[in-house]
Write a protein that holds these residues in place. Structure first.
Motif, short mmCIF file in Angstrom:
data_model
loop_
_atom_site.label_atom_id
_atom_site.label_comp_id
_atom_site.label_asym_id
_atom_site.label_seq_id
_atom_site.Cartn_x
_atom_site.Cartn_y
_atom_site.Cartn_z
N GLY A 7 25.47 23.28 26.73
CA GLY A 7 26.09 23.24 27.93
C GLY A 7 27.53 22.80 28.07
N GLY A 9 29.30 22.77 30.89
CA GLY A 9 29.80 22.19 32.22
C GLY A 9 30.48 20.73 32.14
N VAL A 11 28.45 18.34 33.11
CA VAL A 11 27.55 17.19 32.40
C VAL A 11 27.74 17.48 30.65
CG1 VAL A 11 25.07 16.67 32.00
CG2 VAL A 11 25.93 17.58 34.35
N GLY A 12 27.45 18.83 30.36
CA GLY A 12 27.59 19.04 28.77
C GLY A 12 28.99 18.20 28.23
N SER A 30 27.26 27.12 23.69
CA SER A 30 27.47 27.97 24.88
C SER A 30 26.78 29.50 24.66
CB SER A 30 28.79 28.03 25.50
OG SER A 30 29.51 28.74 24.68
N ARG A 31 26.93 30.40 25.58
CA ARG A 31 26.31 31.66 25.37
C ARG A 31 27.09 32.28 24.34
NH1 ARG A 31 26.02 33.08 31.53
NH2 ARG A 31 27.60 31.60 31.58
N HIS A 35 33.68 30.22 23.48
CA HIS A 35 33.88 30.03 24.79
C HIS A 35 35.07 29.03 24.81
CE1 HIS A 35 33.03 27.46 28.38
NE2 HIS A 35 32.14 28.37 28.69
N CYS A 67 21.92 20.95 28.93
CA CYS A 67 22.76 20.54 29.86
C CYS A 67 23.25 21.95 30.51
CB CYS A 67 24.04 19.72 29.48
SG CYS A 67 23.63 18.21 28.39
N LYS A 69 22.58 25.05 33.40
CA LYS A 69 22.27 25.45 34.63
C LYS A 69 20.88 25.72 34.65
CE LYS A 69 25.39 28.03 36.98
NZ LYS A 69 25.94 27.49 38.19
N GLY A 70 19.98 24.93 35.68
CA GLY A 70 18.52 24.95 35.70
C GLY A 70 18.03 26.23 35.80
N HIS A 72 18.96 28.81 34.53
CA HIS A 72 19.04 29.63 33.40
C HIS A 72 18.59 28.93 32.21
CE1 HIS A 72 20.68 32.89 35.73
NE2 HIS A 72 21.78 32.16 36.16
N GLU A 75 16.33 30.58 29.79
CA GLU A 75 16.93 31.70 29.18
C GLU A 75 17.91 31.15 27.84
OE1 GLU A 75 18.97 33.58 32.34
OE2 GLU A 75 20.07 34.84 31.17
N ASN A 95 18.33 20.49 36.36
CA ASN A 95 17.87 20.38 37.62
C ASN A 95 17.49 21.83 37.98
OD1 ASN A 95 16.83 17.59 38.38
ND2 ASN A 95 18.98 17.30 38.32
N VAL A 135 21.42 11.25 38.47
CA VAL A 135 22.49 10.45 38.52
C VAL A 135 23.81 11.45 38.21
CG1 VAL A 135 21.68 8.19 38.32
CG2 VAL A 135 22.60 9.44 36.23
N ASN A 136 24.95 11.35 38.65
CA ASN A 136 25.71 12.08 38.44
C ASN A 136 26.36 12.01 37.09
OD1 ASN A 136 28.88 11.54 38.29
ND2 ASN A 136 27.85 9.94 39.71
N1 NAP Z 1 26.81 18.01 37.74
C1 NAP Z 1 26.01 16.71 37.62
O1 NAP Z 1 26.68 15.67 37.70
C2 NAP Z 1 24.69 16.84 37.16
C3 NAP Z 1 23.86 15.62 37.54
C4 NAP Z 1 22.62 15.74 37.27
C5 NAP Z 1 21.91 16.85 36.69
N2 NAP Z 1 22.75 18.08 36.42
C6 NAP Z 1 22.05 19.33 36.09
O2 NAP Z 1 22.60 19.38 34.73
C7 NAP Z 1 22.68 20.80 34.28
C8 NAP Z 1 24.26 21.06 33.86
O3 NAP Z 1 25.01 20.92 35.01
P1 NAP Z 1 26.78 21.06 35.16
O4 NAP Z 1 27.34 20.78 36.52
O5 NAP Z 1 27.36 20.52 33.94
O6 NAP Z 1 26.94 22.79 34.67
P2 NAP Z 1 26.18 24.29 35.34
O7 NAP Z 1 27.31 24.86 35.84
O8 NAP Z 1 24.98 23.85 36.10
O9 NAP Z 1 25.57 24.64 33.80
C9 NAP Z 1 26.79 25.22 32.87
C10 NAP Z 1 25.75 25.71 31.84
O10 NAP Z 1 24.80 26.72 32.04
C11 NAP Z 1 24.96 28.04 31.12
N3 NAP Z 1 24.57 29.01 31.77
C12 NAP Z 1 25.02 29.55 33.12
N4 NAP Z 1 24.59 30.63 33.28
C13 NAP Z 1 23.69 31.04 32.13
C14 NAP Z 1 22.91 32.08 31.87
N5 NAP Z 1 22.82 33.09 32.59
N6 NAP Z 1 22.18 32.15 30.73
C15 NAP Z 1 22.38 30.87 29.88
N7 NAP Z 1 23.03 29.90 30.20
C16 NAP Z 1 23.91 29.95 31.36
C17 NAP Z 1 26.46 27.98 30.89
O11 NAP Z 1 26.75 28.64 29.91
P3 NAP Z 1 28.18 28.76 28.94
O12 NAP Z 1 28.62 27.65 28.40
O13 NAP Z 1 27.91 29.99 28.15
O14 NAP Z 1 29.08 29.28 30.29
C18 NAP Z 1 27.03 26.53 30.72
O15 NAP Z 1 26.87 25.94 29.27
C19 NAP Z 1 22.24 21.48 35.54
O16 NAP Z 1 21.02 21.77 35.42
C20 NAP Z 1 22.71 20.52 36.64
O17 NAP Z 1 21.44 20.85 37.56
C21 NAP Z 1 23.89 18.04 36.92
#
Ligand code: NAP
Length: 224
Positions: A7, A9, A11-12, A30-31, A35, A67, A69-70, A72, A75, A95, A135-136
């Protein structure tokens, strides 16, 4: 320890940065191999940081964080490779949020199943531990951002895997061990994922994502 973070994003990046700062070697996945965000992170995070594909990061890690996107995640984990994560601890932070009908999001899976369970079923040889998803991102790795005691949940089928994750949460991220509540097997992910609709509403009311919940326990009720 060598850790793979799937991940790129918020979180990652936040989790990967905290793990490097705590002394771990971290590969972000990442994919794609090149990246731009992952490459920039690896360049800036120092010699213990590197980047690659989901498969590269999964093979690299002794422990792997999901970390992604839930919607995906399954996948992404398929791309990482079942064999690359077999016999490893997989910390599932994702999530199953569904934004297809706008805000607030609903859940893609709930009630009698959860994304944590779907991931455990998809990767039967991995030891999935659901943690940090309530948590965030900044609070995940810096619990003192919210003053006082507040709780983090973990669940999973393998007690040794939960011990490893509890160690990372306390030693690398600063959670007090007494504030990390073990909810039992991976089916408890239903509860922590179903907290998200409330989390989203609290965020809307408070206007600030830097909050958490504290479980306060009183004396057990007496019979009769
Ligand atoms: N943001 C928060 O504070 C928070 C808090 C608690 C839990 N979460 C959970 O943590 C996870 C990550 O959240 P985030 O906000 O950091 O980022 P995000 O935008 O939800 O996820 C980004 C990641 O998902 C991958 N992704 C997106 N589309 C995809 C696809 N079609 N196939 C495979 N991978 C794909 C991306 O790959 P690439 O690297 O290739 O772009 C990237 O690595 C989520 O499940 C979110 O619900 C987030």
């Amino acid at each position: 320890m060598k850790i793979g973070v799937l991940g790129t994003g918020m979180v990652g990046e936040t989790v990967a940065t905290a793990l490097v700062r705590a002394g771990h070697e971290v590969r972000m996945g990442s994919r794609t191999k090149d990246h731009p965000g992952a490459a920039a992170w690896a360049k800036g995070a120092g010699t213990r940081a590197s980047a690659g594909t989901f498969a590269d990061a999964a093979s690299f890690g002794e422990v792997v964080f999901n970390c992604t996107k839930g919607e995906h995640s399954l996948e992404a984990l398929r791309a990482a490779g079942e064999a690359a994560i077999a016999d490893k601890v997989l910390v599932d932070v994702s999530n199953p949020l569904d934004f297809s009908k706008g805000m607030p999001p609903s859940l893609l899976v709930s009630n009698t199943d959860s994304l944590g369970e779907q991931i455990q079923r998809a990767l039967p040889r991995s030891r999935v531990v659901k943690a940090l998803n309530t948590v965030n991102a900044y609070l995940m790795v810096s619990p003192s951002n919210v003053p006082g005691d507040h709780n983090l949940f973990l669940c999973g089928n393998d007690p040794e895997a939960k011990r490893v994750v509890r160690g990372l949460l306390t030693e690398s991220f600063g959670w007090k061990t007494g504030n990390v509540l073990d909810l039992g097997d991976i089916t408890a992910a239903r509860g922590t994922e179903q907290y998200l609709p409330l989390w989203v509403r609290l965020y809307g009311s408070l206007g600030n994502p830097n909050f958490n919940i504290r479980v306060v326990v009183g004396p057990a009720p007496t019979q009769g």
